[in-house]
Design an enzyme around this catalytic site. Structure first.
Site, PDB file in Angstrom:
ATOM      1  N   HIS A  23      42.229 -37.112 -26.922  1.00  0.00           N
ATOM      2  CA  HIS A  23      42.391 -38.159 -27.424  1.00  0.00           C
ATOM      3  C   HIS A  23      43.507 -38.931 -26.458  1.00  0.00           C
ATOM      4  O   HIS A  23      44.247 -38.746 -26.451  1.00  0.00           O
ATOM      5  CB  HIS A  23      42.109 -38.706 -28.786  1.00  0.00           C
ATOM      6  CG  HIS A  23      41.259 -38.324 -29.635  1.00  0.00           C
ATOM      7  ND1 HIS A  23      41.035 -37.056 -30.118  1.00  0.00           N
ATOM      8  CD2 HIS A  23      40.230 -39.817 -30.622  1.00  0.00           C
ATOM      9  CE1 HIS A  23      40.584 -37.593 -31.780  1.00  0.00           C
ATOM     10  NE2 HIS A  23      39.465 -38.506 -31.268  1.00  0.00           N
ATOM     11  N   GLU A  49      32.006 -38.104 -27.114  1.00  0.00           N
ATOM     12  CA  GLU A  49      31.620 -39.366 -27.472  1.00  0.00           C
ATOM     13  C   GLU A  49      31.665 -40.029 -26.745  1.00  0.00           C
ATOM     14  O   GLU A  49      31.798 -41.357 -27.348  1.00  0.00           O
ATOM     15  CB  GLU A  49      32.675 -39.817 -29.213  1.00  0.00           C
ATOM     16  CG  GLU A  49      32.510 -38.255 -30.356  1.00  0.00           C
ATOM     17  CD  GLU A  49      32.843 -39.074 -30.876  1.00  0.00           C
ATOM     18  OE1 GLU A  49      33.472 -40.540 -31.689  1.00  0.00           O
ATOM     19  OE2 GLU A  49      33.131 -37.609 -32.517  1.00  0.00           O
ATOM     20  N   TRP A  86      34.165 -46.460 -28.213  1.00  0.00           N
ATOM     21  CA  TRP A  86      34.670 -47.196 -28.726  1.00  0.00           C
ATOM     22  C   TRP A  86      36.610 -46.384 -27.942  1.00  0.00           C
ATOM     23  O   TRP A  86      37.224 -46.707 -28.337  1.00  0.00           O
ATOM     24  CB  TRP A  86      34.861 -46.354 -30.025  1.00  0.00           C
ATOM     25  CG  TRP A  86      34.561 -45.186 -29.987  1.00  0.00           C
ATOM     26  CD1 TRP A  86      34.859 -43.482 -29.843  1.00  0.00           C
ATOM     27  CD2 TRP A  86      32.509 -44.774 -30.144  1.00  0.00           C
ATOM     28  NE1 TRP A  86      33.838 -42.810 -30.714  1.00  0.00           N
ATOM     29  CE2 TRP A  86      32.991 -43.882 -30.274  1.00  0.00           C
ATOM     30  CE3 TRP A  86      31.960 -45.997 -30.582  1.00  0.00           C
ATOM     31  CZ2 TRP A  86      31.389 -43.126 -30.867  1.00  0.00           C
ATOM     32  CZ3 TRP A  86      30.662 -45.492 -31.216  1.00  0.00           C
ATOM     33  CH2 TRP A  86      29.964 -44.233 -30.987  1.00  0.00           C
ATOM     34  N   TYR A 117      29.186 -38.277 -37.644  1.00  0.00           N
ATOM     35  CA  TYR A 117      29.132 -38.590 -38.917  1.00  0.00           C
ATOM     36  C   TYR A 117      27.790 -39.330 -39.293  1.00  0.00           C
ATOM     37  O   TYR A 117      27.727 -39.053 -40.986  1.00  0.00           O
ATOM     38  CB  TYR A 117      30.795 -39.249 -38.893  1.00  0.00           C
ATOM     39  CG  TYR A 117      31.408 -38.255 -38.030  1.00  0.00           C
ATOM     40  CD1 TYR A 117      32.557 -37.525 -38.682  1.00  0.00           C
ATOM     41  CD2 TYR A 117      32.068 -38.130 -37.140  1.00  0.00           C
ATOM     42  CE1 TYR A 117      33.289 -37.191 -38.981  1.00  0.00           C
ATOM     43  CE2 TYR A 117      32.928 -37.753 -36.778  1.00  0.00           C
ATOM     44  CZ  TYR A 117      33.797 -37.364 -36.720  1.00  0.00           C
ATOM     45  OH  TYR A 117      34.912 -36.545 -37.020  1.00  0.00           O
ATOM     46  N   GLU A 173      31.723 -32.344 -33.770  1.00  0.00           N
ATOM     47  CA  GLU A 173      32.009 -32.876 -34.816  1.00  0.00           C
ATOM     48  C   GLU A 173      31.481 -33.283 -35.556  1.00  0.00           C
ATOM     49  O   GLU A 173      30.188 -33.619 -35.854  1.00  0.00           O
ATOM     50  CB  GLU A 173      32.857 -34.233 -33.841  1.00  0.00           C
ATOM     51  CG  GLU A 173      34.194 -33.684 -33.740  1.00  0.00           C
ATOM     52  CD  GLU A 173      35.379 -34.891 -33.664  1.00  0.00           C
ATOM     53  OE1 GLU A 173      35.188 -36.244 -34.036  1.00  0.00           O
ATOM     54  OE2 GLU A 173      35.437 -35.263 -32.542  1.00  0.00           O
TER      55      GLU A 173
END
Length: 362
Positions: A107, A172, A177, A244, A279
């Protein structure tokens, strides 16, 4: 000849360390028989605790740590990077010395502008084009990579060997985002960022203990869409997916989750790569049979070969932000069934198999 088939399973780094090669081969074998259970930040903190020695919520429930521990490079560009690096080094070395595996996310706080690692429409500006060669922040990016390289080459096992790790940068990327997301850089810019990062760490800074993992979110429906930002087989060792949404967060659509994982797994098999469910999870785990009726069903789906499945972290303070059970949680009985299934691999299972083929103490 079988030897020909085996010889094609090679890491992108021809100078990878012995233990890194052994881990790669072990992960290939494991995914034919089962899947490693992984948990993000499992031994760094958990529900109501932080920094305890040799502790994880998973171990408190079933007596052993997850087979794989997820860590993050986020703090490398934070307020106290040296303290963070030292603490993370211990987590990595302890996990390896116990026989477990490390996977690293990043991150990455925006190094040249506001907004942290998230994209914020009101303040964020395109960053990727500035970090790649000929960008105005390229030298600054190399300095950040220098810090990663120095740290990676400092992580050592009991016998002085470098600790192998799965490195999963820029995850991702198909979403919007993060500042490296699809709307904030072109396909070529993203591929250039990946290739430069990999070549600089491997070839210039001599980091030879990384297994490189490529993992978009779940916004693809075909192999072609999955590979849109893929830098090429020569730059990737493992392919994965984060999901998710289909696993209970937005909906229960296990068939779609399996379909997309099959795209990943099939590509991996055809191209001699590892595959993983990089994930997933269900926040707070309100579904008491989620482990066996959702997660395990997906893991065991026909045709899938996955090295590991990782669920997200257990926040130490939040009452709701956790993804693995802790003592007293209502999903513990079902998680115990998940743990006891021979298909799932935890740290004790890996230690018994000596997956790094380390020399045993006399």
């Amino acid at each position: 000849m079988s030897a020909k088939g085996n010889s094609q399973w090679k890491l992108m780094d021809k100078n990878a360390t012995r233990e890194t090669k052994k881990l790669f081969k072990s992960l290939k074998k494991i995914q034919k028989r089962g899947t490693i259970f992984a948990h993000q930040h499992a031994t760094e903190y958990g529900r109501g605790w932080m920094g305890d020695e040799d502790r994880s919520d998973v171990k408190s429930v079933v007596g052993t740590h997850p087979g794989m521990i997820g860590v993050d490079f986020s703090g490398f560009t934070g307020r106290n990077p040296e303290e963070y690096k030292s603490r993370l080094k211990k987590v990595v070395e302890d996990t390896y010395n116990r026989g477990g595996v490390i996977t690293i996310a990043w991150h990455f706080y925006n190094p040249v502008g506001p907004g942290g690692f998230y994209w914020q429409d009101s303040i964020s500006t395109p960053v990727v084009r500035r970090l790649i060669p000929n960008g105005d922040a390229h030298e600054q990016y190399k300095e950040i990579l220098d810090g990663i390289a120095e740290w990676a080459n400092s992580c050592r096992g009991k016998n002085g060997e470098l600790v192998p790790m799965i490195f999963r940068p820029y995850h991702e990327f198909d979403g919007d985002w993060f500042w490296w997301g699809a709307s904030h850089c072109t396909v070529d810019e993203f591929k250039t960022l990946w290739k430069f990062t990999a070549s600089y760490l491997r070839d210039t800074k001599n980091v030879h203990n990384f297994i490189w993992a490529f993992s978009p979110d779940n916004k693809f429906n075909t192999q072609e869409e999955y590979l849109e930002r893929y830098p090429g087989n020569e730059w990737v060792d493992m392919v994965g997916m984060d999901n998710y949404a289909d696993m209970g967060r937005d909906r229960y659509d296990l068939d779609t989750a399996i379909k997309k994982l099959r795209i990943v797994s099939d590509y991996a098999k055809k191209n001699k790569k590892l595959a993983a469910f990089t994930e997933t999870g269900l926040e707070s785990i309100p579904n008491t049979t989620w482990w066996t009726e959702s997660m395990l069903k997906v893991m065991k789906a026909d045709g899938l070969r996955l090295s590991y499945v990782l669920v997200w972290r257990n926040d130490s303070r939040s009452k709701t932000h956790y993804y693995a059970p802790h003592p007293g949680h209502k999903s513990v009985p079902d998680f115990e069934k998940f743990f006891e299934d021979k298909f799932t691999w935890f740290e004790d299972d890996l230690a018994k198999k000596n997956i790094y083929k380390k020399r045993r103490a006399k």
